[in-house]
Design a protein around this motif. Structure first.
Motif, PDB file in Angstrom:
ATOM      1  N   MET A   1       0.836  -1.196   0.000  1.00 30.86           N
ATOM      2  CA  MET A   1       0.000   0.000   0.000  1.00 30.86           C
ATOM      3  C   MET A   1       0.873   1.249   0.000  1.00 30.86           C
ATOM      4  O   MET A   1       1.846   1.338   0.700  1.00 30.86           O
ATOM      5  N   ASP A   2       0.467   2.173  -0.749  1.00 28.56           N
ATOM      6  CA  ASP A   2       1.171   3.442  -0.889  1.00 28.56           C
ATOM      7  C   ASP A   2       0.582   4.451   0.094  1.00 28.56           C
ATOM      8  O   ASP A   2      -0.612   4.428   0.379  1.00 28.56           O
ATOM      9  N   SER A   3       1.415   5.352   0.609  1.00 23.90           N
ATOM     10  CA  SER A   3       0.908   6.366   1.541  1.00 23.90           C
ATOM     11  C   SER A   3      -0.126   7.261   0.873  1.00 23.90           C
ATOM     12  O   SER A   3      -0.879   7.952   1.548  1.00 23.90           O
ATOM     13  N   LEU A   4      -0.190   7.251  -0.471  1.00 16.11           N
ATOM     14  CA  LEU A   4      -1.220   8.029  -1.169  1.00 16.11           C
ATOM     15  C   LEU A   4      -2.612   7.471  -0.915  1.00 16.11           C
ATOM     16  O   LEU A   4      -3.608   8.127  -1.193  1.00 16.11           O
ATOM     17  N   ASP A   5      -2.687   6.241  -0.380  1.00 19.30           N
ATOM     18  CA  ASP A   5      -3.980   5.670  -0.018  1.00 19.30           C
ATOM     19  C   ASP A   5      -4.532   6.304   1.260  1.00 19.30           C
ATOM     20  O   ASP A   5      -5.690   6.115   1.588  1.00 19.30           O
ATOM     21  N   LEU A   6      -3.697   7.028   1.967  1.00 21.20           N
ATOM     22  CA  LEU A   6      -4.126   7.736   3.165  1.00 21.20           C
ATOM     23  C   LEU A   6      -4.701   9.087   2.733  1.00 21.20           C
ATOM     24  O   LEU A   6      -4.007   9.917   2.164  1.00 21.20           O
ATOM     25  N   LYS A   7      -5.974   9.281   2.965  1.00 20.92           N
ATOM     26  CA  LYS A   7      -6.686  10.485   2.514  1.00 20.92           C
ATOM     27  C   LYS A   7      -7.034  11.378   3.713  1.00 20.92           C
ATOM     28  O   LYS A   7      -7.932  11.053   4.490  1.00 20.92           O
ATOM     29  N   PRO A   8      -6.327  12.501   3.877  1.00 17.56           N
ATOM     30  CA  PRO A   8      -6.582  13.379   5.030  1.00 17.56           C
ATOM     31  C   PRO A   8      -8.032  13.838   5.147  1.00 17.56           C
ATOM     32  O   PRO A   8      -8.555  13.959   6.261  1.00 17.56           O
ATOM     33  N   ASP A   9      -8.696  14.069   4.028  1.00 19.40           N
ATOM     34  CA  ASP A   9     -10.075  14.572   4.094  1.00 19.40           C
ATOM     35  C   ASP A   9     -11.053  13.537   4.647  1.00 19.40           C
ATOM     36  O   ASP A   9     -12.157  13.878   5.041  1.00 19.40           O
ATOM     37  N   LEU A  10     -10.647  12.256   4.703  1.00 19.54           N
ATOM     38  CA  LEU A  10     -11.515  11.208   5.246  1.00 19.54           C
ATOM     39  C   LEU A  10     -11.282  10.946   6.733  1.00 19.54           C
ATOM     40  O   LEU A  10     -11.999  10.170   7.348  1.00 19.54           O
ATOM     41  N   LEU A  11     -10.276  11.597   7.309  1.00 20.55           N
ATOM     42  CA  LEU A  11      -9.948  11.355   8.714  1.00 20.55           C
ATOM     43  C   LEU A  11     -11.074  11.799   9.631  1.00 20.55           C
ATOM     44  O   LEU A  11     -11.715  12.822   9.409  1.00 20.55           O
ATOM     45  N   HIS A  12     -11.279  11.001  10.659  1.00 17.75           N
ATOM     46  CA  HIS A  12     -12.257  11.323  11.699  1.00 17.75           C
ATOM     47  C   HIS A  12     -11.833  10.577  12.959  1.00 17.75           C
ATOM     48  O   HIS A  12     -10.912   9.759  12.927  1.00 17.75           O
ATOM     49  N   THR A  13     -12.494  10.840  14.071  1.00 22.19           N
ATOM     50  CA  THR A  13     -12.227  10.117  15.309  1.00 22.19           C
ATOM     51  C   THR A  13     -13.477  10.135  16.170  1.00 22.19           C
ATOM     52  O   THR A  13     -14.481  10.750  15.817  1.00 22.19           O
ATOM     53  N   THR A  14     -13.395   9.451  17.284  1.00 25.04           N
ATOM     54  CA  THR A  14     -14.503   9.376  18.232  1.00 25.04           C
ATOM     55  C   THR A  14     -14.318  10.457  19.298  1.00 25.04           C
ATOM     56  O   THR A  14     -13.233  11.030  19.422  1.00 25.04           O
ATOM     57  N   PRO A  15     -15.342  10.722  20.091  1.00 22.95           N
ATOM     58  CA  PRO A  15     -15.180  11.678  21.196  1.00 22.95           C
ATOM     59  C   PRO A  15     -14.039  11.259  22.150  1.00 22.95           C
ATOM     60  O   PRO A  15     -13.281  12.112  22.617  1.00 22.95           O
ATOM     61  N   LEU A  16     -13.915   9.966  22.416  1.00 20.95           N
ATOM     62  CA  LEU A  16     -12.817   9.502  23.266  1.00 20.95           C
ATOM     63  C   LEU A  16     -11.476   9.703  22.577  1.00 20.95           C
ATOM     64  O   LEU A  16     -10.471   9.993  23.228  1.00 20.95           O
ATOM     65  N   GLY A  17     -11.453   9.552  21.249  1.00 18.77           N
ATOM     66  CA  GLY A  17     -10.232   9.792  20.484  1.00 18.77           C
ATOM     67  C   GLY A  17      -9.778  11.236  20.608  1.00 18.77           C
ATOM     68  O   GLY A  17      -8.591  11.518  20.757  1.00 18.77           O
ATOM     69  N   VAL A  18     -10.725  12.163  20.565  1.00 16.43           N
ATOM     70  CA  VAL A  18     -10.408  13.593  20.720  1.00 16.43           C
ATOM     71  C   VAL A  18      -9.752  13.824  22.074  1.00 16.43           C
ATOM     72  O   VAL A  18      -8.698  14.468  22.171  1.00 16.43           O
ATOM     73  N   GLU A  19     -10.347  13.282  23.121  1.00 17.10           N
ATOM     74  CA  GLU A  19      -9.790  13.442  24.469  1.00 17.10           C
ATOM     75  C   GLU A  19      -8.393  12.830  24.558  1.00 17.10           C
ATOM     76  O   GLU A  19      -7.479  13.426  25.126  1.00 17.10           O
ATOM     77  N   ARG A  20      -8.245  11.622  24.013  1.00 18.65           N
ATOM     78  CA  ARG A  20      -6.970  10.901  24.090  1.00 18.65           C
ATOM     79  C   ARG A  20      -5.857  11.663  23.360  1.00 18.65           C
ATOM     80  O   ARG A  20      -4.751  11.825  23.882  1.00 18.65           O
TER      81      ARG A  20
END
Length: 81
Positions: A1-20
């Motif tokens: 897999m190429d790092s180009l498969d990582l799409k910043p615009d698709l990133l998200h997290t959970t409320p616990l992820g934000v806190e962490r």
């Protein structure tokens, strides 16, 4: 897999992820997801070390490493080096 498969615009997290992420990096970001998107976008452009191991991407962000699920683009955590 190429790092180009990582799409910043698709990133998200959970409320616990934000806190962490805020806690682990000693941040007080109101929109941690947007902040992470910007950090990852810069890393993709400058050719930083972005590695896929198993189901996760590991993005070397200089002073910290961000862990992102490769399938769902969920930001799992970020840890200081």
């Amino acid at each position: 897999m190429d790092s180009l498969d990582l799409k910043p615009d698709l990133l998200h997290t959970t409320p616990l992820g934000v806190e962490r992420i805020n806690r682990n990096l000693s941040l007080i970001e109101e929109d941690i997801v947007q902040w992470c998107r910007e950090v990852v976008a810069v890393r993709l452009l400058d050719g930083s070390n972005i590695e896929r191991r198993g189901k996760n991407w590991y993005v070397d962000c200089g002073k910290f490493i961000m862990t992102i699920n490769a399938h769902s683009h969920t930001i799992i955590t970020a840890h200081m080096k």
